[in-house]
Each structure stands twice: as C-alpha cells, then as structure tokens.
Design a protein around this motif. Structure first.
Motif, PDB file in Angstrom:
ATOM      1  N   CYS A   2       0.853  -1.186   0.000  1.00 41.11           N
ATOM      2  CA  CYS A   2       0.000   0.000   0.000  1.00 41.11           C
ATOM      3  C   CYS A   2       0.899   1.250   0.000  1.00 41.11           C
ATOM      4  CB  CYS A   2      -0.866  -0.027   1.250  1.00 41.11           C
ATOM      5  SG  CYS A   2      -1.863   1.445   1.473  1.00 41.11           S
ATOM      6  N   CYS A   9       0.266   3.289   3.577  1.00 42.17           N
ATOM      7  CA  CYS A   9       0.729   2.825   4.889  1.00 42.17           C
ATOM      8  C   CYS A   9       1.813   1.744   4.819  1.00 42.17           C
ATOM      9  CB  CYS A   9      -0.448   2.345   5.727  1.00 42.17           C
ATOM     10  SG  CYS A   9      -1.162   0.809   5.147  1.00 42.17           S
ATOM     11  N   CYS A  64      -6.850  -1.940   1.141  1.00 43.40           N
ATOM     12  CA  CYS A  64      -5.772  -2.250   2.069  1.00 43.40           C
ATOM     13  C   CYS A  64      -6.382  -2.719   3.385  1.00 43.40           C
ATOM     14  CB  CYS A  64      -4.937  -0.990   2.283  1.00 43.40           C
ATOM     15  SG  CYS A  64      -3.731  -1.146   3.601  1.00 43.40           S
ATOM     16  N   CYS A 120      -5.223   0.398   6.324  1.00 39.77           N
ATOM     17  CA  CYS A 120      -5.722   1.781   6.285  1.00 39.77           C
ATOM     18  C   CYS A 120      -7.010   1.930   5.482  1.00 39.77           C
ATOM     19  CB  CYS A 120      -4.645   2.711   5.752  1.00 39.77           C
ATOM     20  SG  CYS A 120      -4.366   2.569   3.986  1.00 39.77           S
TER      21      CYS A 120
END
Ligand SMILES: [Zn+2]
Length: 71
Positions: free
Chosen positions: A5, A8, A45, A48
């Motif tokens: 991701c 994050c 994700c 997050c």
C-alpha cells in the motif's frame, strides 16, 4: 515480488510478475498471497482501508498511485 500500500506500506499481494513495465492488473492465477479486503468490487488495504484496485473477473485492476512495488 511484493506489492504494498502506498499510503501505509502494508503488504497487499505477493505476485508473480511476468515481463517488464508497469503493473496494470494483477492476474488472479499469478497472485501467490492476497492480504487485501474485498468490499463489493473494491479491493482495499487491510490496514488503512485505501482502495488499491477494482475487482474484475480474471484480474484485479490496480490503481497506480495506491501501490508500491517491491522487487
Ligand atoms: Zn494501507
């Protein structure tokens, strides 16, 4: 290769990529590990909640700016 991701850094996929160039979609048969969360057609994700792709029949359409590829 590992796909993370962009927001994050969480690991999203372990993927077997064939050839060079950008990753536009992840073919289902080449996904070795999948840590994403599916909500309808959205691929998110797990940490997050950022939308990283859109689920299609045989592949996942990757949002280019939402992922980082690690070789
Ligand atoms: Zn994330």
């Amino acid at each position: 290769m590992k796909i993370r991701c962009a927001r994050c850094g969480t690991l999203l996929f372990v993927y077997l990529k064939v050839g060079e160039g950008r990753l536009w979609h992840c073919w289902r048969k080449r996904i070795i590990e999948d840590y994403t969360v599916k909500v309808g057609d959205d691929v998110k994700c797990p940490k997050c909640g950022a939308i990283v792709g859109l689920e299609k029949e045989a592949f996942i359409n990757i949002k280019q700016r939402s992922i980082v590829v690690e070789k």
